[in-house]
Design a protein around this motif. Structure first.
Motif, mmCIF file in Angstrom:
data_model
loop_
_atom_site.group_PDB
_atom_site.id
_atom_site.type_symbol
_atom_site.label_atom_id
_atom_site.label_comp_id
_atom_site.label_asym_id
_atom_site.label_seq_id
_atom_site.Cartn_x
_atom_site.Cartn_y
_atom_site.Cartn_z
ATOM 1 N N ILE A 75 -52.723 35.473 -77.434
ATOM 2 C CA ILE A 75 -52.042 34.179 -77.418
ATOM 3 C C ILE A 75 -53.113 33.147 -77.753
ATOM 4 O O ILE A 75 -54.189 33.155 -77.153
ATOM 5 C CB ILE A 75 -51.416 33.848 -76.046
ATOM 6 N N GLN A 76 -52.839 32.274 -78.684
ATOM 7 C CA GLN A 76 -53.836 31.275 -79.064
ATOM 8 C C GLN A 76 -53.907 30.201 -77.979
ATOM 9 O O GLN A 76 -53.163 29.229 -77.981
ATOM 10 C CB GLN A 76 -53.499 30.671 -80.418
ATOM 11 N N GLY A 77 -54.843 30.386 -77.047
ATOM 12 C CA GLY A 77 -54.859 29.587 -75.839
ATOM 13 C C GLY A 77 -55.309 28.154 -75.997
ATOM 14 O O GLY A 77 -54.974 27.309 -75.176
ATOM 15 N N GLU A 78 -56.065 27.823 -77.011
ATOM 16 C CA GLU A 78 -56.537 26.462 -77.216
ATOM 17 C C GLU A 78 -55.810 25.793 -78.377
ATOM 18 O O GLU A 78 -55.631 24.576 -78.386
ATOM 19 C CB GLU A 78 -58.043 26.465 -77.497
ATOM 20 N N GLY B 31 -46.190 36.074 -68.198
ATOM 21 C CA GLY B 31 -46.661 35.845 -66.855
ATOM 22 C C GLY B 31 -46.723 34.354 -66.583
ATOM 23 O O GLY B 31 -45.817 33.596 -66.955
ATOM 24 N N THR B 32 -47.789 33.906 -65.933
ATOM 25 C CA THR B 32 -47.965 32.470 -65.695
ATOM 26 C C THR B 32 -48.824 31.813 -66.766
ATOM 27 O O THR B 32 -49.178 30.639 -66.644
ATOM 28 C CB THR B 32 -48.597 32.225 -64.312
ATOM 29 N N PHE B 33 -49.166 32.565 -67.806
ATOM 30 C CA PHE B 33 -49.860 32.019 -68.976
ATOM 31 C C PHE B 33 -48.765 31.420 -69.857
ATOM 32 O O PHE B 33 -48.169 32.108 -70.700
ATOM 33 C CB PHE B 33 -50.599 33.131 -69.705
ATOM 34 N N ALA B 34 -48.459 30.134 -69.626
ATOM 35 C CA ALA B 34 -47.248 29.556 -70.196
ATOM 36 C C ALA B 34 -47.523 28.192 -70.792
ATOM 37 O O ALA B 34 -48.591 27.595 -70.592
ATOM 38 C CB ALA B 34 -46.174 29.454 -69.114
ATOM 39 N N ALA B 35 -46.531 27.678 -71.520
ATOM 40 C CA ALA B 35 -46.656 26.365 -72.151
ATOM 41 C C ALA B 35 -45.284 25.814 -72.469
ATOM 42 O O ALA B 35 -44.291 26.554 -72.530
ATOM 43 C CB ALA B 35 -47.488 26.455 -73.427
ATOM 44 N N ILE B 36 -45.230 24.518 -72.663
ATOM 45 C CA ILE B 36 -44.033 23.837 -73.153
ATOM 46 C C ILE B 36 -44.497 22.665 -74.010
ATOM 47 O O ILE B 36 -45.551 22.079 -73.747
ATOM 48 C CB ILE B 36 -43.127 23.368 -71.994
ATOM 49 N N SER C 265 -46.804 11.554 -75.786
ATOM 50 C CA SER C 265 -45.949 11.860 -74.635
ATOM 51 C C SER C 265 -46.593 12.910 -73.746
ATOM 52 O O SER C 265 -46.571 12.801 -72.508
ATOM 53 C CB SER C 265 -44.582 12.359 -75.116
ATOM 54 N N ARG C 266 -47.185 13.942 -74.374
ATOM 55 C CA ARG C 266 -47.861 14.981 -73.597
ATOM 56 C C ARG C 266 -49.018 14.404 -72.787
ATOM 57 O O ARG C 266 -49.164 14.675 -71.591
ATOM 58 C CB ARG C 266 -48.354 16.066 -74.556
ATOM 59 N N ASP C 267 -49.839 13.587 -73.429
ATOM 60 C CA ASP C 267 -51.002 13.027 -72.757
ATOM 61 C C ASP C 267 -50.585 12.049 -71.650
ATOM 62 O O ASP C 267 -51.232 11.980 -70.596
ATOM 63 C CB ASP C 267 -51.919 12.338 -73.762
ATOM 64 N N GLY D 261 -53.343 20.702 -68.147
ATOM 65 C CA GLY D 261 -54.128 20.492 -69.352
ATOM 66 C C GLY D 261 -53.285 20.613 -70.599
ATOM 67 O O GLY D 261 -52.182 21.163 -70.574
ATOM 68 N N GLY D 262 -53.815 20.125 -71.694
ATOM 69 C CA GLY D 262 -53.118 20.192 -72.959
ATOM 70 C C GLY D 262 -53.583 21.357 -73.810
ATOM 71 O O GLY D 262 -54.608 21.989 -73.549
ATOM 72 N N SER D 263 -52.816 21.645 -74.839
ATOM 73 C CA SER D 263 -53.132 22.709 -75.784
ATOM 74 C C SER D 263 -52.568 22.334 -77.139
ATOM 75 O O SER D 263 -51.441 21.829 -77.229
ATOM 76 C CB SER D 263 -52.521 24.032 -75.301
ATOM 77 N N GLY D 264 -53.349 22.567 -78.206
ATOM 78 C CA GLY D 264 -52.859 22.262 -79.545
ATOM 79 C C GLY D 264 -52.523 20.789 -79.699
ATOM 80 O O GLY D 264 -53.117 19.906 -79.073
ATOM 81 N N GLU D 265 -51.527 20.507 -80.529
ATOM 82 C CA GLU D 265 -51.187 19.124 -80.843
ATOM 83 C C GLU D 265 -50.390 18.436 -79.744
ATOM 84 O O GLU D 265 -50.619 17.266 -79.440
ATOM 85 C CB GLU D 265 -50.396 19.065 -82.157
#
Length: 508
Positions: free
Chosen positions: A303-306, A445-450, A457-459, A473-477
């Protein structure tokens, strides 16, 4: 009894008075050093608070003052807040201003059992471990006599199925770089037919010339992150500030599949996207090989985590491995973020049902030590080829040994799986309620994102949630990522959900 640090800081203060031109910022740092609390280690227990406790804005005045002081020594712009690790417990992180936050980020995915787990403190206090904490050995040259037993008890207990060899390292980036080196070495050993290197190769490599320094490549993927040091950067493509101003080799970069959600609605489109990426992988290998720039391996994250918590299908990874077999090149999985249970299995690639074990699997973060597992054919044939002074730290392996015991004793992988299902289904419900703000709930699992509708808006959410007692924390754009400890429970998810609904309801 005075500690060395007490004597040292005391001498600094005494000597500073004698120096007329001592700078103001140095005096400030010295006075801060004198404020550091010292004494016996706290007697930690496995209890945690009932919920967040917020006393100031975050970062608070104490954190802001410390951040200003740090800025005289190094760039401190990335500091979120200063932490009180003595008061942090379980799933909760305490800051320097007395705030207590539910931590769903866990030191950027690095703490498997949360803060101050009693079993780790027990290992720290064990007098039988003291010598390995005090005398950090040069493991590659002078390993301690109990090192093999420690490696077997910790690292081999957690090893990916089918991988029986392991090399410890100190961090994630160097783990990746030594995987790269292993791929290059294996390829060249095959090119030599197993013979030792020639004198010409040994001499030319010293001046960065062929044949000792051949023009070899490793294929990686868009939005991947494999480290920030020079070799690892050659396969990192997530954010510009990782790479700007650093010379990099021109290596093949394939498009990571752009999966659409919900999966059941876009099965045909996603399959087409996967096939498109696989076709590009083969085209790039053929292209670079024809140019005489041999591709010797494929490196990818499960999974591309960053780069955006990007996921692909299990079929995609099975097909990539088959491509690597077709071209007789190495298949490397970078599990630095995904390893050690966060996906509900010890290793994320276990979800993929690969035809055979991958050639190399790098690890760090929740594993507490860096390193990589590898298949026997990647074993170096000469001494010193995979080598640095420390190649890891026995103290971290001692800690990992306890982590492994707790994971199995408490069946934490099952807990992660169950909590993860609840987290992801709850995120799916949230995106149904706020379709103009949230989308693409996903994870293992709990390695999740939305995803939020945009980066702003994310920030904004991350900032507001932090001041309500949730650290994320944030990830990607525009993704919000979850990297909790393995001990996260449904009750913690509910605390987060209350904040999510509260903040998003007020957002436009």
């Amino acid at each position: 009894m005075q500690t060395v640090a007490t004597i040292f800081s005391g001498n600094l203060r005494k000597n500073a008075k004698k120096v007329s031109n001592f700078t103001n910022w140095t005096r400030t740092i010295i006075s801060t050093a004198g404020d550091i609390k010292r004494g016996p280690l706290p007697n930690y227990v496995a209890e945690e608070p009932d919920g967040p406790q917020i006393k100031t804005n975050i970062p608070g005045p104490r954190s802001l003052a410390l951040k200003k002081e740090l800025s005289y020594i190094q760039n401190s712009d990335a500091v979120v807040f200063f932490t009180d690790y003595d008061r942090s417990q379980g799933n909760y992180i305490a800051d320097a201003d007395g705030n207590l936050l539910l931590d769903l980020y866990m030191q950027i995915a690095s703490l498997p059992l949360g803060y101050n787990h009693p079993r780790l403190h027990q290992a720290l206090r064990d007098e039988h471990n003291a010598a390995l904490f005090v005398n950090r050995p040069a493991l590659a040259a002078y390993p301690p006599q109990q090192w093999i037993a420690r490696v077997k008890s910790a690292l081999m207990t957690l090893a990916p199925p089918g991988l029986n060899c392991v090399q410890t390292m100190s961090c994630g980036s160097c783990s990746v770089e030594y995987c790269q080196k292993s791929m290059f070495m294996l390829h060249q050993r095959r090119e030599r037919g197993g013979l030792p290197p020639t004198d010409e190769e040994m001499q030319s490599c010293l001046i960065n010339e062929p044949p000792g320094c051949p023009d070899l490549c490793i294929l990686s993927f868009t939005n991947g992150l494999h480290g920030r040091t020079m070799g690892a950067l050659s396969m990192t493509h997530a954010k510009w500030f990782h790479k700007l101003d650093s010379p990099q080799p021109k290596w093949p970069i394939a498009q990571f599949p752009k999966i659409r959600y919900p999966l059941h609605e876009f099965e045909r489109e996603n399959n087409a996207e996967v096939e498109k990426s696989l076709a590009e992988v083969e085209e790039l290998i053929e292209k670079f090989n024809k140019l005489g720039r041999q591709v010797v391996g494929i490196c990818i994250e499960p999974i591309q985590g960053e780069g955006g918590d990007n996921m692909a299908t299990p079929y995609f990874y099975r097909a990539l491995q088959r491509i690597s077999k077709k071209y007789n090149i190495s298949f490397m999985l970078d599990e630095i973020q995904t390893g050690c249970g966060g996906t509900g299995k010890m290793w994320a690639h276990e979800h993929f049902n690969l035809d055979e074990p991958p050639d190399l699997v790098s690890f760090s973060k929740k594993m507490l030590t860096g390193g990589f597992y590898f298949r026997e054919h990647h074993m170096p044939q000469e001494p010193g080829r995979i080598f640095n002074t420390w190649v890891g730290d026995p103290s971290k392996v001692i800690m990992l040994e306890e982590v492994a015991k707790v994971i199995y004793e408490q069946d934490l992988l099952k807990q992660v799986e169950e909590t993860g299902k609840y987290l992801i289904s709850s995120l799916e419900e949230a995106q149904e309620r706020f379709p103009n703000m949230l989308s693409r709930a996903r994870g293992l699992g709990t390695f999740a994102a939305i995803d939020f509708k945009d980066a702003e808006s994310r920030d904004y959410f991350i900032h507001k949630a932090r001041n309500k007692g949730i650290n994320t924390g944030g990830s990607g754009e525009k993704s919000l990522r979850f990297r909790p400890a393995l001990i996260l429970q449904k009750k913690h998810v509910n605390i987060f959900l209350d904040t999510l609904y509260s903040v998003v309801s007020d957002m436009k």
